[in-house]
Design an enzyme around this catalytic site. Structure first.
Site, short mmCIF file in Angstrom:
data_model
loop_
_atom_site.label_atom_id
_atom_site.label_comp_id
_atom_site.label_asym_id
_atom_site.label_seq_id
_atom_site.Cartn_x
_atom_site.Cartn_y
_atom_site.Cartn_z
N CYS A 217 -1.72 -0.97 5.62
CA CYS A 217 -0.75 0.11 5.64
C CYS A 217 -1.42 1.02 4.55
CB CYS A 217 0.53 -0.20 5.28
SG CYS A 217 0.94 -0.94 3.47
N HIS B 33 6.31 7.46 1.34
CA HIS B 33 6.22 6.21 1.95
C HIS B 33 7.50 6.25 2.85
CE1 HIS B 33 6.04 1.85 3.37
NE2 HIS B 33 4.72 2.16 3.03
#
Length: 629
Positions: free
Chosen positions: A26, A551
């Protein structure tokens, strides 16, 4: 740092290529599905330069790298002979199996972590009210006392409703059906109907008298069953009728089943666990405290302490006190004591400063920096902390020391939890935990890190153009960085983010936002330097050199871009307020993911502190915080 060498080290330390079933990445971490997590050398990985942390979550082995993760991932792939993105063969079944114990802890953590702010706030208020009453600053018959008590008791009394929402969210079912199930059994008519001694039946089936107020286990079981019923009804119902049929049938099945079978069984299990803990401490207090207190830090490392949360809440709700919370406090204060012991013993100025600051943080109840960054790093201080926790745990258990509310962290901020008849013993236990751990750490010592010796000769003029010299110049020129809100919503502390990489500030410092709208705008004037393929994470660098990460949600990388719509590309120049991303907040949450969004500075080594703008709710482009240089 040589990313090629780092990738080779990681490949070796996760157990080699043959142990990797699948690996992706990620924005900040490598995410491995390993055939056997035990083959990975976590301890060495954590101490590997370039690795910021290691964690296991939901059976996935995660290595936290930071902004350089794409480079490390590509190097890792280049060192492998097979495709790391290939899906596991159906016949293998290895990666699809999830450790049942790990799954249970993940479930409990996922259910209770989101509701802790409500329980903590209510618990703290109950502690404050108890303190006011103890000192005679408030009258127990006054309307002020009654109102404050109701605010403090509300979250506990209606716990089935709160848990109904949180459990449904964790299981990916409708949160409001979960709330309706909890509300049904809490209805005053049902409460009166199920009073002991009354004969109650439903379509001829006996309904056992049970008290659902403040209960935990019954609603967890009921919502777990409801998640299957809801999905089964949804599959066989035409799309045009789903809105009416699915919730109606689910409620009609689950609420009676809960009252006839699940509720009484859950109450028996819950009471059995509470009674078992109380029996243990009433009959073997000293030894129970010695064992549980000494092992509590180990439970925290493995995540097993989450299994105790329902017991703690159940004890407070039904008995008015709990024996486990004081032991958790002893373990935390012991970790603080060991870190402070390292500070006293070490000759390295950096280590002294680090251990002192993390020790003070641990005194406030945030132990991870002290435990992982200092005590476990030097090993012997961690052992000293376990011993200190065991001794202080034995002491408080011998005097049957109790916590009377749940609220605050298990540190100095949690003192209101232990205010009551056994308060003095709790304070003595805290002193014992800190002092014993610090003294033991100082006596048994540890392998100190020698300070770096400066070069004997000054650097040549040519050397001043090296990368380290450039970095040093950049650091001296760092300016304060204002960070404006990229999202409209509610401002949260990073400690509330259900991911240690953010809550423990491993990645950097900042704040989180619980979005009320599905749009992200630029918080700074600068450049987009990275955008994850799944769209859930955006990396930015400001014109003044601050590196930032936004995020969106936790574990939303698993959505593989679904519900995310990027509006910029990597390399784009942006100004405050420029739209970066749009996302479907409701669909992401329906899929079972939290949308809480950390907004952090990742190059915090160039800044001294983070200064909040003091807002609890915020709109796009309003000042969120300032990174002070």
């Amino acid at each position: 740092m040589d990313k090629q060498q780092l990738s080779k080290d990681i490949l070796k330390l996760v157990g080699g290529e043959e142990n990797i079933d699948q690996v992706t990445h990620c924005m900040t971490r490598l995410r491995f599905n390993l055939n056997d997590n035990k083959k990975a050398d976590k301890a060495t990985l954590k101490n590997t330069p370039g690795v910021m942390g290691v964690m296991e979550n939901g059976g996935q082995f995660q290595v936290i790298i930071g902004n350089d993760v794409p480079v490390v991932y590509n190097a890792l792939v280049g060192n492998m002979s097979k495709s790391p993105d290939a899906k596991p063969a159906a016949s293998s079944g290895t990666s699809k199996k999830k450790n049942p114990l790990s799954a249970v802890f993940d479930f409990i953590s996922g259910v209770f972590t989101p509701i802790l702010p409500a329980i903590t706030g209510a618990g703290m208020l109950k502690g404050i009210v108890a303190l006011l009453l103890t000192f005679g600053w408030i009258d127990a018959t006054s309307s002020t006392y009654i109102i404050l008590s109701a605010i403090g008791d509300g979250a506990f009394y209606f716990l089935p409703i709160i848990l109904g929402i949180s459990t449904a969210r964790k299981l990916g079912s409708n949160m409001y059906i979960g709330a309706a199930i909890g509300a049904s059994v809490m209805h005053p008519t049902i409460t009166a109907l199920l009073a002991p001694g009354e004969n109650v039946s439903f379509i001829g089936l006996p309904v056992v008298a049970a008290t659902y107020a403040s209960s935990v286990i019954p609603i967890l079981i009921a919502i777990w069953l409801a998640s299957y019923v809801e999905k089964a009804i949804d599959k066989v119902t035409h799309a045009s009728l789903k809105l009416i049929v699915v919730p109606t049938v689910t409620l009609l099945i689950i609420v009676p089943v809960m009252m006839i079978a699940v509720g009484p069984l859950g109450v028996i299990i819950g009471n059995g666990l509470t009674d078992g803990i109380n029996w243990l401490f009433n009959n073997a207090g000293l030894f129970a405290g010695l064992l549980v207190g000494g092992a509590f830090s180990l439970l925290i490392i493995t995540g097993m302490h989450y299994a105790l949360v329902p017991i703690m809440i159940g004890s407070i709700a039904t008995l008015g006190y709990d024996y486990l919370i004081p032991l958790m406090m002893m373990a935390n204060f012991a970790q603080a004591g060991s870190a402070l012991g390292v500070s006293l013993k070490s000759k390295n100025k950096q280590i002294k400063s680090l251990s002192a600051s993390t020790g003070v943080t641990a005194l406030m109840g945030i132990t991870e920096p002290a435990m992982y960054g200092v005590n476990m790093r030097f090993k012997k201080p961690f052992v000293a902390a376990l011993i200190g926790a065991a001794i202080s745990g034995a002491f408080v258990s011998f005097f049957q020391t109790k916590a009377y509310v749940i609220g605050g962290l298990a540190g100095l901020s949690g003192i209101p939890m232990i205010i009551g008849p056994t308060f003095v013993y709790a304070l003595i236990g805290i002193i014992v935990a800190v002092v014993v751990s610090a003294v033991l750490t100082y006596i048994i010592g540890f392998e100190d890190v020698p300070e770096a010796v400066p070069a004997a000769e000054p650097a040549t003029p040519a050397a001043t153009t090296s990368a380290s010299a450039v970095t040093a110049v950049e650091e001296t020129k760092a300016l304060d960085q204002d960070v404006f809100s990229p999202i409209t919503g509610e401002v949260k502390s990073l400690s509330e983010v259900p991911d240690p990489a953010f809550s423990e500030e491993i990645m950097g410092k900042g704040f989180a936002i619980q979005p009320s709208e599905g749009r992200v705008v630029s918080p700074i004037n600068g450049t987009v330097f990275s955008l994850s393929k799944s769209g859930h994470a955006i990396g930015l660098v400001s014109d003044d050199g601050a590196e930032m990460l936004i995020h969106i949600g936790i574990d939303t990388v698993k959505l593989k871009g679904q519900f995310f719509s990027p509006k910029v590309q990597a390399g784009a120049k942006v100004a405050v307020g420029d739209v970066l991303m749009e996302f479907d907040r409701e669909e992401i949450e329906k899929a079972g993911y939290t949308t809480i969004t950390p907004v952090i500075i990742t190059n915090m080594h160039q800044y001294n502190s983070i200064e909040s703008a003091g807002r609890t709710t915020i709109k796009e482009k309003e000042l969120l915080f300032t990174a002070k240089a």
